[in-house]
Design a protein around this motif. Sequence first.
Motif, PDB file in Angstrom:
ATOM      1  N   ALA A  35      39.267  45.728  53.838  1.00 15.43           N
ATOM      2  CA  ALA A  35      38.774  44.571  53.099  1.00 15.43           C
ATOM      3  C   ALA A  35      37.534  44.016  53.777  1.00 15.43           C
ATOM      4  O   ALA A  35      37.446  43.960  54.996  1.00 15.43           O
ATOM      5  N   PRO A  36      36.574  43.558  52.990  1.00 16.66           N
ATOM      6  CA  PRO A  36      35.371  42.983  53.604  1.00 16.66           C
ATOM      7  C   PRO A  36      35.711  41.688  54.303  1.00 16.66           C
ATOM      8  O   PRO A  36      36.484  40.869  53.808  1.00 16.66           O
ATOM      9  N   GLU A  37      35.134  41.463  55.460  1.00 18.11           N
ATOM     10  CA  GLU A  37      35.391  40.263  56.224  1.00 18.11           C
ATOM     11  C   GLU A  37      34.325  39.223  55.926  1.00 18.11           C
ATOM     12  O   GLU A  37      33.181  39.529  55.605  1.00 18.11           O
ATOM     13  N   SER A  38      34.716  37.986  56.031  1.00 18.03           N
ATOM     14  CA  SER A  38      33.771  36.906  55.784  1.00 18.03           C
ATOM     15  C   SER A  38      32.786  36.814  56.943  1.00 18.03           C
ATOM     16  O   SER A  38      33.089  37.172  58.067  1.00 18.03           O
ATOM     17  N   ARG A  39      31.590  36.301  56.619  1.00 25.95           N
ATOM     18  CA  ARG A  39      30.569  36.189  57.650  1.00 25.95           C
ATOM     19  C   ARG A  39      30.870  35.031  58.573  1.00 25.95           C
ATOM     20  O   ARG A  39      31.526  34.082  58.222  1.00 25.95           O
ATOM     21  N   GLY A  40      30.371  35.141  59.757  1.00 22.67           N
ATOM     22  CA  GLY A  40      30.514  34.042  60.708  1.00 22.67           C
ATOM     23  C   GLY A  40      31.573  34.336  61.742  1.00 22.67           C
ATOM     24  O   GLY A  40      31.285  34.384  62.927  1.00 22.67           O
ATOM     25  N   THR A  41      32.806  34.517  61.321  1.00 24.40           N
ATOM     26  CA  THR A  41      33.912  34.766  62.250  1.00 24.40           C
ATOM     27  C   THR A  41      34.691  35.983  61.762  1.00 24.40           C
ATOM     28  O   THR A  41      35.795  35.851  61.231  1.00 24.40           O
ATOM     29  N   LEU A  47      42.060  38.806  61.514  1.00 22.43           N
ATOM     30  CA  LEU A  47      43.403  38.433  61.948  1.00 22.43           C
ATOM     31  C   LEU A  47      44.134  37.654  60.867  1.00 22.43           C
ATOM     32  O   LEU A  47      45.336  37.839  60.654  1.00 22.43           O
ATOM     33  N   THR A  48      43.400  36.790  60.156  1.00 20.65           N
ATOM     34  CA  THR A  48      44.019  36.024  59.073  1.00 20.65           C
ATOM     35  C   THR A  48      44.487  36.937  57.958  1.00 20.65           C
ATOM     36  O   THR A  48      45.593  36.776  57.412  1.00 20.65           O
ATOM     37  N   ARG A  52      48.343  37.511  56.791  1.00 18.11           N
ATOM     38  CA  ARG A  52      48.741  37.316  55.401  1.00 18.11           C
ATOM     39  C   ARG A  52      49.443  38.558  54.858  1.00 18.11           C
ATOM     40  O   ARG A  52      50.433  38.462  54.136  1.00 18.11           O
ATOM     41  N   ARG A  53      48.938  39.719  55.223  1.00 19.84           N
ATOM     42  CA  ARG A  53      49.546  40.963  54.759  1.00 19.84           C
ATOM     43  C   ARG A  53      50.943  41.147  55.340  1.00 19.84           C
ATOM     44  O   ARG A  53      51.873  41.567  54.647  1.00 19.84           O
ATOM     45  N   GLU A  54      51.119  40.822  56.619  1.00 19.07           N
ATOM     46  CA  GLU A  54      52.436  40.953  57.248  1.00 19.07           C
ATOM     47  C   GLU A  54      53.438  39.981  56.610  1.00 19.07           C
ATOM     48  O   GLU A  54      54.601  40.337  56.369  1.00 19.07           O
TER      49      GLU A  54
END
Length: 315
Positions: A35-41, A47-48, A52-54
Amino acid sequence: MTAVTPQTSKAPHLPDTQDLTAAPDAAGALGGPCAPESRGTPGTAHLTARLRRELRAVHALVYRDLLRLAGQRSHTALMLLHPMLYLLILGGGLAAVIPRSSLGVGYQTYLFPGMLMMTVQTPAIMVGIRLITDRQSGYLRELLMAPVSRSTLLLGHCAGGTLTATAQGAVLLSLAGTVGLPYDPLLLAVLLAGMILASFTITALALALAVTLRRAETFHTLLGVIMMPLLFLSGGFFPLQSLPGWVHTVADFNPLAYAVDLLRRSISERVPDQAAATSIEWAGWQPPLLLEAALLLAGGLVALFWAARRFNRPE
């Protein structure tokens, strides 16, 4: 003790189960590594998404167990019938024979915590049997294809078993008034919390046994050898003080004895006129309630941790 019979491993079709059995290629749809990760962090976002998937995997397995509980009403009723017969018929008959002075309470009241344990014990053990049958049917292999850790899948099985066992125990808890206990909200909440703790520990122990064994028949045989003696040596049916000294030593390592004693002493703390004889003593010293609860929790956590390490090994 209620006879434990294997159930079919076919589970209802669930949207969340689809996510669980998805191939690793669909990890992006689950918020996985693709999945594409958001910019910045990016690290925090990754990890989020993974957390969420777990959590979705745990939710799907718990939902599966709840659907099974709701869809097998006759089976659930039969599992509840056994402890109810013990409580109302056996307990009612022996109450006229066993004097109240020998137990501190009427025999039905004394028997009640033991029947609560009998009620939660069977559905908690069934989790181990389902894990074995899921492995034999190939359903477990499909679950292992999900982009989640094996420990998460085991945690989902444990959470589902704990919740369904507690739900069945709550049905018997509603009969507290028939054995002379008041419907005190705080008392019922404490007893419910004790059942949740006991259900978790028994479920974790059943999973630790299930990840070791490969055949449901072996699991059944071992349960017949272990669980019935543990139930009778838990103090649920009669005071352990009336038995030989070696029985007390066995009870010191019996998780069911701590669970029964925890529930019985909780009743005594809340309803002083229902103070029954206790079971657990260490060289004449009675451990505090919080220590008994901590030991139960620690036993369940150790069993679950060991089962997770064993389950993480390649099939």
